[in-house]
Write an enzyme that holds these catalytic residues in place. Sequence first.
Site, PDB file in Angstrom:
ATOM      1  N   GLU A   1      -3.739  11.987  -8.979  1.00 56.78           N
ATOM      2  CA  GLU A   1      -2.292  11.869  -8.799  1.00 56.78           C
ATOM      3  C   GLU A   1      -1.487  13.135  -9.109  1.00 56.78           C
ATOM      4  OE1 GLU A   1      -1.272   8.422 -11.166  1.00 56.78           O
ATOM      5  OE2 GLU A   1      -2.337   7.068  -9.836  1.00 56.78           O
TER       6      GLU A   1
ATOM      7  N   HIS B   1      -3.083   0.882  -3.338  1.00 59.94           N
ATOM      8  CA  HIS B   1      -2.512  -0.258  -4.062  1.00 59.94           C
ATOM      9  C   HIS B   1      -1.407  -0.793  -3.169  1.00 59.94           C
ATOM     10  CE1 HIS B   1      -4.762   0.374  -7.686  1.00 59.94           C
ATOM     11  NE2 HIS B   1      -4.424   1.650  -7.701  1.00 59.94           N
TER      12      HIS B   1
ATOM     13  N   GLU C   1      -9.124   2.412  -4.705  1.00 62.91           N
ATOM     14  CA  GLU C   1      -8.545   1.457  -5.668  1.00 62.91           C
ATOM     15  C   GLU C   1      -7.811   0.327  -4.957  1.00 62.91           C
ATOM     16  OE1 GLU C   1      -6.206   3.330  -8.738  1.00 62.91           O
ATOM     17  OE2 GLU C   1      -7.567   5.036  -8.900  1.00 62.91           O
TER      18      GLU C   1
HETATM   19  C1  XIL Z   1      -4.969   1.462 -14.476  1.00 63.62           C
HETATM   20  C2  XIL Z   1      -5.875   0.393 -15.085  1.00 63.62           C
HETATM   21  O1  XIL Z   1      -6.190  -0.532 -14.088  1.00 63.62           O
HETATM   22  C3  XIL Z   1      -5.176  -0.267 -16.244  1.00 63.62           C
HETATM   23  O2  XIL Z   1      -6.073  -1.150 -16.912  1.00 63.62           O
HETATM   24  C4  XIL Z   1      -4.648   0.787 -17.225  1.00 63.62           C
HETATM   25  O3  XIL Z   1      -3.891   0.159 -18.212  1.00 63.62           O
HETATM   26  C5  XIL Z   1      -3.797   1.817 -16.511  1.00 63.62           C
HETATM   27  O4  XIL Z   1      -4.529   2.375 -15.442  1.00 63.62           O
HETATM   28  N1  XIL Z   1      -4.148   4.627 -10.560  1.00 63.62           N
HETATM   29  C6  XIL Z   1      -5.342   4.983 -11.153  1.00 63.62           C
HETATM   30  C7  XIL Z   1      -5.984   4.039 -12.108  1.00 63.62           C
HETATM   31  O5  XIL Z   1      -5.907   6.028 -10.815  1.00 63.62           O
HETATM   32  O6  XIL Z   1      -6.689   4.709 -13.124  1.00 63.62           O
HETATM   33  C8  XIL Z   1      -4.990   3.093 -12.711  1.00 63.62           C
HETATM   34  O7  XIL Z   1      -5.720   2.149 -13.490  1.00 63.62           O
HETATM   35  C9  XIL Z   1      -4.186   2.420 -11.634  1.00 63.62           C
HETATM   36  C10 XIL Z   1      -3.408   3.431 -10.839  1.00 63.62           C
END
Ligand code: XIL
Length: 348
Positions: A163, A240, A268
């Site tokens: 990110e 997401h 993800e």
């Molecule tokens: C999130 C996890 O799912 C949670 O359990 C934690 O509290 C915060 O991070 N982008 C990413 C992930 O790259 O690492 C994140 O995961 C979600 C967004």
Amino acid sequence: MGSFGRRAALGGVFLVALLCAIYLVRGGADAKPLPGQPLRVLAKAKGLEIGTAIRGDEARKNRAYRQTIAAQFSTVTPENEMKWEAVEPERGRFEFGPADAIVDRAREAKQKIRGHTLVWHFQLPGWARELGPRDLEAAMREHIRRVVGHFKDDVSVWDVVNEPISDRGGLRPSVFMRRLGEGFIALAFRLAHEADPDARLYLNEIGADGINAKSNRLYEVVAALKRDGVPIDGVGFQVHSNGDGLPGDLVANLQRFAALGLDVAITEADVGLKLPASAQDLERQAQIYDQIVQGCLTVQCKSLTFWGFTDSRSWIPETQPGMGAATLLDDKLAPKPAFRAVQRALGG
Ligand code: XIL
């Protein structure tokens, strides 16, 4: 009651306690088998790796959770256990136990591991945020060297930088950016490559799924890295999503990155819904999951990872109040329409 009766009653109580203890140690009941072919079998026939984020604490105590992961997925991503704050909570003190436990299980289940993530502004320990430029660079060098080195035999893919772009298309003003400038990205990739020349190295981004200001900047950044000979192998798109659906130009977007000679992966995926989700919402969600799989196949992505596979252990309700029901299986590990949709999209 006579003494025989008392002894029999005591024996009964003992037996029940013993059975309860065995049940708890095993981590509860077995998973109910899911209908149809396992996702990992279907995906393999399409030349795709299919994965999920997993939580070490849940895997340790929940047998059905573990069994489902082993049966359904060919790759796993530790959801939190390899992040900087987890593996190096104090400068120079590395803690690999929880991540190692995930690695051991993945090895048993013949799964690949996506390492997540080396350099990220979030879930970064407080001590690292306070360092000046020279110290932060030294800490980053040591962190990458130690972490990648530790998992060299088991982690074949790393999200090296996570990110780095802001929503409006600038470089995110993270502590790395502010102290080290944009060069921190190239440096992180070079260090990861030095620590494990065989690992596939990714830049992973959120909200860059469609063509927008963020993905345009991301494109410029990775094109420049390639041009400069920086050892970057791929770009991960988090995807997401929510019930509003995917950007219509997701495929076109991923294709332009692939055309740079980079691997693309969906890293993800989840589809959060407003709670309570109606049957109609779940059908709509299934369509979105179908599009995610189809899109991934169309661009010949290397792998598709869901950010969790059961609604009971998904980050969505934990971080977005009022939202949830984001994954393929409900909170009892029963299949939702989305699960069937993914199977079908994979040819099942
Ligand atoms: C999130 C996890 O799912 C949670 O359990 C934690 O509290 C915060 O991070 N982008 C990413 C992930 O790259 O690492 C994140 O995961 C979600 C967004």
